[in-house]
Write a protein that holds these residues in place. Structure first.
Motif, PDB file in Angstrom:
ATOM      1  N   TYR A 290     -16.529  -9.253   6.257  1.00  0.00           N
ATOM      2  CA  TYR A 290     -16.267  -7.927   5.689  1.00  0.00           C
ATOM      3  C   TYR A 290     -17.376  -6.960   6.100  1.00  0.00           C
ATOM      4  N   THR A 291     -16.997  -5.789   6.631  1.00  0.00           N
ATOM      5  CA  THR A 291     -18.002  -4.817   7.096  1.00  0.00           C
ATOM      6  C   THR A 291     -18.343  -3.760   6.030  1.00  0.00           C
ATOM      7  N   GLY A 292     -17.555  -3.734   4.958  1.00  0.00           N
ATOM      8  CA  GLY A 292     -17.645  -2.627   3.991  1.00  0.00           C
ATOM      9  C   GLY A 292     -18.968  -2.536   3.254  1.00  0.00           C
TER      10      GLY A 292
ATOM     11  N   GLY B 123       0.780  -1.237   0.000  1.00  0.00           N
ATOM     12  CA  GLY B 123       0.000   0.000   0.000  1.00  0.00           C
ATOM     13  C   GLY B 123       0.809   1.284   0.000  1.00  0.00           C
ATOM     14  N   ASP B 124       2.118   1.184  -0.175  1.00  0.00           N
ATOM     15  CA  ASP B 124       2.963   2.367  -0.051  1.00  0.00           C
ATOM     16  C   ASP B 124       3.257   3.093  -1.360  1.00  0.00           C
ATOM     17  N   CYS B 125       3.453   2.339  -2.449  1.00  0.00           N
ATOM     18  CA  CYS B 125       4.075   2.963  -3.627  1.00  0.00           C
ATOM     19  C   CYS B 125       3.081   3.401  -4.693  1.00  0.00           C
TER      20      CYS B 125
ATOM     21  N   PRO C 183      -0.321   1.190  18.868  1.00  0.00           N
ATOM     22  CA  PRO C 183       0.079   2.342  19.688  1.00  0.00           C
ATOM     23  C   PRO C 183       0.409   3.570  18.854  1.00  0.00           C
ATOM     24  N   ILE C 184       0.567   3.377  17.535  1.00  0.00           N
ATOM     25  CA  ILE C 184       0.916   4.527  16.693  1.00  0.00           C
ATOM     26  C   ILE C 184      -0.185   4.865  15.686  1.00  0.00           C
ATOM     27  N   GLY C 185      -1.397   4.410  15.966  1.00  0.00           N
ATOM     28  CA  GLY C 185      -2.542   4.808  15.131  1.00  0.00           C
ATOM     29  C   GLY C 185      -2.766   6.307  15.304  1.00  0.00           C
ATOM     30  N   ASP C 186      -3.048   6.995  14.222  1.00  0.00           N
ATOM     31  CA  ASP C 186      -3.116   8.457  14.290  1.00  0.00           C
ATOM     32  C   ASP C 186      -4.447   9.007  14.778  1.00  0.00           C
TER      33      ASP C 186
ATOM     34  N   ALA D 219     -13.426 -15.154  13.770  1.00  0.00           N
ATOM     35  CA  ALA D 219     -13.227 -14.628  12.412  1.00  0.00           C
ATOM     36  C   ALA D 219     -12.421 -13.337  12.432  1.00  0.00           C
ATOM     37  N   CYS D 220     -11.756 -13.074  11.334  1.00  0.00           N
ATOM     38  CA  CYS D 220     -11.087 -11.778  11.158  1.00  0.00           C
ATOM     39  C   CYS D 220     -12.114 -10.802  10.583  1.00  0.00           C
ATOM     40  N   ILE D 221     -12.368  -9.741  11.323  1.00  0.00           N
ATOM     41  CA  ILE D 221     -13.273  -8.712  10.795  1.00  0.00           C
ATOM     42  C   ILE D 221     -12.456  -7.820   9.868  1.00  0.00           C
TER      43      ILE D 221
ATOM     44  N   LEU E  66      -1.994  -6.404   4.748  1.00  0.00           N
ATOM     45  CA  LEU E  66      -0.560  -6.642   4.936  1.00  0.00           C
ATOM     46  C   LEU E  66      -0.279  -7.914   5.733  1.00  0.00           C
ATOM     47  N   TRP E  67      -1.234  -8.318   6.579  1.00  0.00           N
ATOM     48  CA  TRP E  67      -1.041  -9.592   7.287  1.00  0.00           C
ATOM     49  C   TRP E  67      -0.932 -10.717   6.257  1.00  0.00           C
ATOM     50  N   VAL E  68      -1.656 -10.552   5.153  1.00  0.00           N
ATOM     51  CA  VAL E  68      -1.655 -11.590   4.110  1.00  0.00           C
ATOM     52  C   VAL E  68      -0.450 -11.437   3.183  1.00  0.00           C
TER      53      VAL E  68
ATOM     54  N   ALA F 123     -12.354  -4.478   7.485  1.00  0.00           N
ATOM     55  CA  ALA F 123     -12.993  -3.214   7.067  1.00  0.00           C
ATOM     56  C   ALA F 123     -12.296  -2.769   5.776  1.00  0.00           C
ATOM     57  N   GLY F 124     -11.404  -1.788   5.837  1.00  0.00           N
ATOM     58  CA  GLY F 124     -10.718  -1.335   4.619  1.00  0.00           C
ATOM     59  C   GLY F 124      -9.555  -2.229   4.204  1.00  0.00           C
ATOM     60  N   GLY F 125      -9.098  -3.063   5.122  1.00  0.00           N
ATOM     61  CA  GLY F 125      -8.015  -3.996   4.803  1.00  0.00           C
ATOM     62  C   GLY F 125      -6.639  -3.348   4.701  1.00  0.00           C
TER      63      GLY F 125
ATOM     64  N   GLN G  70      -5.249   6.790  -1.562  1.00  0.00           N
ATOM     65  CA  GLN G  70      -5.658   5.390  -1.741  1.00  0.00           C
ATOM     66  C   GLN G  70      -5.955   4.739  -0.389  1.00  0.00           C
ATOM     67  N   ILE G  71      -5.103   5.013   0.604  1.00  0.00           N
ATOM     68  CA  ILE G  71      -5.310   4.422   1.941  1.00  0.00           C
ATOM     69  C   ILE G  71      -6.558   5.025   2.575  1.00  0.00           C
ATOM     70  N   ARG G  72      -6.728   6.329   2.443  1.00  0.00           N
ATOM     71  CA  ARG G  72      -7.890   6.984   3.072  1.00  0.00           C
ATOM     72  C   ARG G  72      -9.198   6.586   2.382  1.00  0.00           C
TER      73      ARG G  72
HETATM   74  C1  FAD Z   1       0.631   2.543   3.179  1.00  0.00           C
HETATM   75  C2  FAD Z   1      -0.051   2.670   4.504  1.00  0.00           C
HETATM   76  C3  FAD Z   1      -0.007   3.879   5.180  1.00  0.00           C
HETATM   77  C4  FAD Z   1      -0.623   3.991   6.415  1.00  0.00           C
HETATM   78  N1  FAD Z   1      -0.533   5.183   7.065  1.00  0.00           N
HETATM   79  C5  FAD Z   1      -1.105   5.306   8.270  1.00  0.00           C
HETATM   80  C6  FAD Z   1      -0.988   6.534   8.973  1.00  0.00           C
HETATM   81  O1  FAD Z   1      -0.418   7.516   8.495  1.00  0.00           O
HETATM   82  N2  FAD Z   1      -1.563   6.596  10.210  1.00  0.00           N
HETATM   83  C7  FAD Z   1      -2.236   5.535  10.758  1.00  0.00           C
HETATM   84  O2  FAD Z   1      -2.740   5.652  11.867  1.00  0.00           O
HETATM   85  N3  FAD Z   1      -2.355   4.370  10.112  1.00  0.00           N
HETATM   86  C8  FAD Z   1      -1.803   4.230   8.889  1.00  0.00           C
HETATM   87  N4  FAD Z   1      -1.902   3.040   8.233  1.00  0.00           N
HETATM   88  C9  FAD Z   1      -2.585   1.918   8.881  1.00  0.00           C
HETATM   89  C10 FAD Z   1      -4.071   1.746   8.472  1.00  0.00           C
HETATM   90  O3  FAD Z   1      -4.348   2.421   7.272  1.00  0.00           O
HETATM   91  C11 FAD Z   1      -5.008   2.271   9.535  1.00  0.00           C
HETATM   92  O4  FAD Z   1      -4.784   1.635  10.763  1.00  0.00           O
HETATM   93  C12 FAD Z   1      -6.478   2.123   9.149  1.00  0.00           C
HETATM   94  O5  FAD Z   1      -7.254   2.975   9.932  1.00  0.00           O
HETATM   95  C13 FAD Z   1      -6.994   0.695   9.299  1.00  0.00           C
HETATM   96  O6  FAD Z   1      -8.346   0.698   8.913  1.00  0.00           O
HETATM   97  P1  FAD Z   1      -8.930  -0.439   7.974  1.00  0.00           P
HETATM   98  O7  FAD Z   1     -10.363  -0.124   7.776  1.00  0.00           O
HETATM   99  O8  FAD Z   1      -8.118  -0.595   6.755  1.00  0.00           O
HETATM  100  O9  FAD Z   1      -8.776  -1.699   8.927  1.00  0.00           O
HETATM  101  P2  FAD Z   1      -8.564  -3.281   8.622  1.00  0.00           P
HETATM  102  O10 FAD Z   1      -7.248  -3.468   8.033  1.00  0.00           O
HETATM  103  O11 FAD Z   1      -9.733  -3.741   7.804  1.00  0.00           O
HETATM  104  O12 FAD Z   1      -8.690  -3.808  10.074  1.00  0.00           O
HETATM  105  C14 FAD Z   1      -7.760  -3.430  11.074  1.00  0.00           C
HETATM  106  C15 FAD Z   1      -8.074  -4.165  12.378  1.00  0.00           C
HETATM  107  O13 FAD Z   1      -9.322  -3.741  12.886  1.00  0.00           O
HETATM  108  C16 FAD Z   1     -10.223  -4.861  13.032  1.00  0.00           C
HETATM  109  N5  FAD Z   1     -11.543  -4.327  12.731  1.00  0.00           N
HETATM  110  C17 FAD Z   1     -11.891  -3.563  11.660  1.00  0.00           C
HETATM  111  N6  FAD Z   1     -13.176  -3.167  11.788  1.00  0.00           N
HETATM  112  C18 FAD Z   1     -13.644  -3.693  12.943  1.00  0.00           C
HETATM  113  C19 FAD Z   1     -14.894  -3.618  13.631  1.00  0.00           C
HETATM  114  N7  FAD Z   1     -15.927  -2.928  13.147  1.00  0.00           N
HETATM  115  N8  FAD Z   1     -15.015  -4.265  14.811  1.00  0.00           N
HETATM  116  C20 FAD Z   1     -13.974  -4.960  15.325  1.00  0.00           C
HETATM  117  N9  FAD Z   1     -12.772  -5.073  14.728  1.00  0.00           N
HETATM  118  C21 FAD Z   1     -12.613  -4.438  13.554  1.00  0.00           C
HETATM  119  C22 FAD Z   1      -9.702  -5.891  12.077  1.00  0.00           C
HETATM  120  O14 FAD Z   1     -10.107  -7.183  12.437  1.00  0.00           O
HETATM  121  C23 FAD Z   1      -8.207  -5.680  12.226  1.00  0.00           C
HETATM  122  O15 FAD Z   1      -7.770  -6.279  13.417  1.00  0.00           O
HETATM  123  C24 FAD Z   1      -1.309   2.892   6.981  1.00  0.00           C
HETATM  124  C25 FAD Z   1      -1.399   1.683   6.283  1.00  0.00           C
HETATM  125  C26 FAD Z   1      -0.768   1.572   5.061  1.00  0.00           C
HETATM  126  C27 FAD Z   1      -0.862   0.269   4.325  1.00  0.00           C
END
Ligand code: FAD
Ligand code: FES
Ligand code: FES
Length: 503
Positions: free
Chosen positions: A257-259, A49-51, A323-326, A232-234, A243-245, A236-238, A307-309
């Protein structure tokens, strides 16, 4: 399960209906395109998801049955999530003219890339073209197209290692000179009809070599499934799970999938709160959150890339418990609460009580995060948040800090904090908060609170920052907040924040 089930993934690839049954549920869209569909225009660079080399565009119907286009990273998007959508790849852009001459015409985006010499190494080009294509279709651009900061933001998720951004930016600025509509606009009525026909409201339910994938369409179905499959693995946006996969090679036995749950995308406002469904993407919530808390909007702009957002959710950011979620520090500072649901039962807790230890949360088996309740900003509250990372765009925080202050005269009536990168979980700095509450909002009090941070945190050293660096930065961010809010230094926004003014 009461609702009917569908056992076939149905989506449009370009204009053609695809129906897939026997598919590994965690096969990525990129693998599918290159290995099965023979569409090798989409490239693999990093597979995390980086490039942006793998950027493709998904078109979907919004609530009012209008098409919306969003660029996503095919490398971390699983194939079943395409169900009900249109997948557009670089191969779809070139138009075969239906005038009997069998000639082809380039899309305005492609023409602009050629005229501006924006196509360079060729490896990154398809990804850039697809990001530009999504911009071409984004209503927010207005008639004149994107301004320079908007272009920079929109291309921040596409890496060009040869540093040829100038010509690509120029292509973005001029693409509308080569046409303001395209074949997708001209076919929109047919596409809307076709996509509408794919939305049957059924839970997509797949089984492949013993592995299961479910995509419910209502919150009740989701609740039933999470109860039935508590391990199950829930998904959302993946943007974490993908990346786990691709990087950790995990096998996910059951995925829910919740999407596709419309209720979980909703953002509901009351007089005092904004309630955000757990599956709402950052793109979906950015404007409303920026309206409430401008700094939060700005923080989201710096979270990942477009793309990530477009895929990632605040719900995933919280449930991942990094711990570093924004998003978590600012939500904690603002006093957010979350709604956890298990079957038909719901409970509401303050977000800061959700995190127990590193990646350990208050979720019990069969329970999921349904929504996030954010108090609206009161006029007296000053809230700021700060992200410190090595790069401005597309980088993970070393430290993220958020402060919410209410003054009564010159006295601190209330002071809440939220920190990321300072402990094993996102966390409040309670000693620091106590050191300030009831005190005069002066530099002396703030310096005492900076010292109190020492008893709040013993941060670790890692590749992003040393423990000392983190401690120093955390204190300095508090001082910065004081300088910015105490009135005597106007806008004292320091290093790395020069662009904070633009939204
Ligand atoms: C290139 C790249 C850049 C990134 N940059 C940032 C950044 O700048 N800042 C940042 O904070 N993060 C960043 N991330 C991490 C990621 O994008 C965030 O953590 C994002 O908010 C994860 O949301 P998601 O919907 O994709 O979650 P998923 O990947 O779908 O799920 C994440 C976790 O949440 C669980 N989950 C999801 N929804 C639910 C629910 N409703 N109930 C219970 N469990 C649930 C899943 O089972 C999993 O454990 C980045 C990732 C990538 C790949
Ligand atoms: S291959 Fe790099 S973002 Fe997908
Ligand atoms: S376009 Fe590929 S490295 Fe610059």
């Amino acid at each position: 399960m009461t609702a009917e089930k569908a056992d076939t993934i149905r989506f449009l690839m370009g204009d053609e209906l695809q129906e897939l049954r026997e598919v590994n549920p965690t096969m990525t869209v990129l693998e599918y395109l290159r290995d099965t569909a023979g569409r090798c225009g989409t490239k693999e660079g990093c597979a995390e998801g980086d490039c942006g080399a793998c950027s493709v565009v998904l078109a979907e119907l919004d609530g009012e049955k209008r098409l919306s286009y969003r660029a996503v990273n095919a490398c971390i998007q699983f194939v079943p999530t395409l169900h009900g959508k249109q997948l557009i790849t670089v191969e779809d852009l070139k138009l075969r003219l239906r005038d009997g001459s069998d000639t082809e015409a380039l899309h305005p985006v492609q023409q602009a890339m050629i005229e501006c010499h924006g196509s360079q190494c060729g490896f990154c080009t398809p990804g850039f073209v697809m990001s530009l294509f999504a911009m071409f279709h984004d209503d927010r651009a207005g008639k004149a197209g994107w301004d320079r900061p908007g272009i920079n933001d929109s291309l921040a998720g596409n890496l060009c290692r040869c540093t040829g951004y100038g010509s690509i930016v120029q292509a973005a600025q001029t693409m509308r000179n080569y046409g303001t509509t395209d074949q997708f606009d001209r076919r929109s009525a047919e596409t809307i009809q076709a996509l509408d026909g794919l939305r049957d409201g059924q839970t997509l339910s797949l089984t492949h070599e013993g592995r299961k994938y479910f995509a419910p369409t209502t919150a009740d179905q989701l609740a039933e499934l999470v109860m039935a499959y508590p391990d199950a693995c829930i998904l959302a946006g993946g943007t974490d799970v993908g990346l786990w996969v691709t990087k950790q090679h995990q096998i996910l036995e059951t995925v829910i999938y919740t999407g596709d749950v419309a209720e979980l995308h909703e953002v509901r406002e009351t007089e005092d709160t904004v309630e955000i469904g757990a599956a709402a993407t950052y793109t979906e919530v950015q404007r409303i959150l920026a309206g409430e808390y401008p700094d939060f909007g700005e923080l989201i702009r710096r979270l990942g890339s477009v793309q990530i957002r477009n895929s990632g959710t605040i719900g995933g950011n919280i449930a991942n418990a990094s711990p570093i979620g924004d998003s978590t520090p600012v939500l904690i500072a603002a006093g957010a609460r979350i709604v956890l649901r298990r079957g038909g039962e719901r409970r509401e807790i303050p977000l800061d009580q959700f995190f127990h230890a590193y990646r350990e949360t208050d979720l019990t088996p069969g329970e999921f995060l349904e929504s996030i309740i954010l108090p609206k900003r009161k006029p007296a509250t000053k809230l700021r948040c700060y992200k410190i990372s090595k790069r401005f765009d597309q980088d993970i925080s070393a430290v993220c800090a958020a402060f919410a202050l209410v003054l009564e005269g010159e006295t601190v009536k209330s002071f809440r904090t939220g920190f990321g990168g300072m402990a094993a979980t996102p966390k409040r700095a309670t000693a620091c908060e106590e050191a300030l509450t009831g005190k005069a909002w002066t530099r002396n009090s703030v310096e005492a609170a900076m010292a109190a941070l020492e008893s709040d945190f013993a941060p670790m050293s890692d590749m992003r920052a040393s423990s000392d660096y983190r401690r120093t930065v955390a204190g300095n961010l508090l001082l910065k907040f004081f300088l910015e809010t105490s009135g005597d230094t106007a806008e004292t926004r320091l290093v790395g924040d020069k662009e904070l003014a633009h939204a």
